[in-house]
Design an enzyme around this catalytic site. Sequence first.
Site, PDB file in Angstrom:
ATOM      1  N   SER A  52       0.822  -1.213   0.000  1.00 17.05           N
ATOM      2  CA  SER A  52       0.000   0.000   0.000  1.00 17.05           C
ATOM      3  C   SER A  52       0.858   1.266   0.000  1.00 17.05           C
ATOM      4  O   SER A  52       2.024   1.245   0.393  1.00 17.05           O
ATOM      5  CB  SER A  52      -0.915   0.015   1.228  1.00 17.05           C
ATOM      6  OG  SER A  52      -1.667  -1.162   1.308  1.00 17.05           O
TER       7      SER A  52
HETATM    8  N1  SAH Z   1      -0.854  -4.924   4.013  1.00 18.66           N
HETATM    9  C1  SAH Z   1      -0.088  -5.158   2.800  1.00 18.66           C
HETATM   10  C2  SAH Z   1      -0.842  -4.791   1.545  1.00 18.66           C
HETATM   11  C3  SAH Z   1      -1.793  -5.836   1.218  1.00 18.66           C
HETATM   12  S1  SAH Z   1      -2.467  -5.898  -0.395  1.00 18.66           S
HETATM   13  C4  SAH Z   1       1.246  -4.445   2.836  1.00 18.66           C
HETATM   14  O1  SAH Z   1       1.510  -3.701   3.781  1.00 18.66           O
HETATM   15  O2  SAH Z   1       2.042  -4.695   1.942  1.00 18.66           O
HETATM   16  C5  SAH Z   1      -3.766  -7.018   0.001  1.00 18.66           C
HETATM   17  C6  SAH Z   1      -3.319  -8.442   0.320  1.00 18.66           C
HETATM   18  O3  SAH Z   1      -4.470  -9.170   0.709  1.00 18.66           O
HETATM   19  C7  SAH Z   1      -2.715  -9.190  -0.868  1.00 18.66           C
HETATM   20  O4  SAH Z   1      -1.459  -9.674  -0.529  1.00 18.66           O
HETATM   21  C8  SAH Z   1      -3.705 -10.334  -1.098  1.00 18.66           C
HETATM   22  O5  SAH Z   1      -3.101 -11.516  -1.556  1.00 18.66           O
HETATM   23  C9  SAH Z   1      -4.304 -10.498   0.282  1.00 18.66           C
HETATM   24  N2  SAH Z   1      -5.618 -11.161   0.312  1.00 18.66           N
HETATM   25  C10 SAH Z   1      -6.630 -11.103  -0.580  1.00 18.66           C
HETATM   26  N3  SAH Z   1      -7.672 -11.837  -0.154  1.00 18.66           N
HETATM   27  C11 SAH Z   1      -7.311 -12.379   1.035  1.00 18.66           C
HETATM   28  C12 SAH Z   1      -7.974 -13.238   1.968  1.00 18.66           C
HETATM   29  N4  SAH Z   1      -9.204 -13.694   1.770  1.00 18.66           N
HETATM   30  N5  SAH Z   1      -7.295 -13.602   3.090  1.00 18.66           N
HETATM   31  C13 SAH Z   1      -6.039 -13.152   3.317  1.00 18.66           C
HETATM   32  N6  SAH Z   1      -5.363 -12.334   2.471  1.00 18.66           N
HETATM   33  C14 SAH Z   1      -6.000 -11.951   1.348  1.00 18.66           C
END
Ligand code: SAH
Length: 204
Positions: A52
């Site tokens: 993000s």
């Molecule tokens: N917090 C992260 C950004 C995350 S982007 C950072 O600081 O880099 C969103 C993430 O959510 C992605 O890696 C994606 O694979 C994950 N995601 C999507 N659906 C999900 C689910 N049902 N359970 C867990 N993770 C999930």
Amino acid sequence: MVEVQLAGRDVRDEKVLETFLQIPRELFVLEKYRYSAYDDSPLPIGYGQTISQPYMVAKMTEILNLHKNDILLEIGSGSGYQAAIASRLCKFVYSVELVPELAEFARNNLEKAGIDNVEVICGDGSIGLEEFAPYDKIVITAAIEEVPLELFDQLKDGGCIVAPEGPRYTQQLVKYEKINNEIVKEVYFGCVFVPLRGEKGFKE
Ligand code: SAH
């Protein structure tokens, strides 16, 4: 980054700002984006996902208002950066990631940063993480149409959930507080996140 993108906007919490100075974002981006590590934007981390924007991580952290004894559940580990920032402000972070390769990426990045109070669990966080519930705070770092009811059950009274909530391509950053077992909602600003998948997430 801290001066211009965070303090220069409206991030006021000194402890949050200090934490951004302690944790190098470059440890959480892919090698080929290292030169962009402090840009004012999300960056690709593979598998169609992103780390993000720093401002978004800061605002979500500020809104969570973490205390040193809090146990936090993060849904969507991605690069591990949000978990790393949060880990410096609370006791322990459980972070759930759906994509096994990203769970491994996050674990490695957290280790490089010398962080040992985050556990990355590979699984579907759209139904929360019953195993270690209840949590003081919960942060969802992917877009969700509506915060699933399971997450309210896994939240302690007095705690809060921060999430980008809304349709697939445009969400609002919201906070739900559980006060005397009643839920109080607060809406912050518009945002766009990658979709949460899994049982309670977006199907396409
Ligand atoms: N917090 C992260 C950004 C995350 S982007 C950072 O600081 O880099 C969103 C993430 O959510 C992605 O890696 C994606 O694979 C994950 N995601 C999507 N659906 C999900 C689910 N049902 N359970 C867990 N993770 C999930």
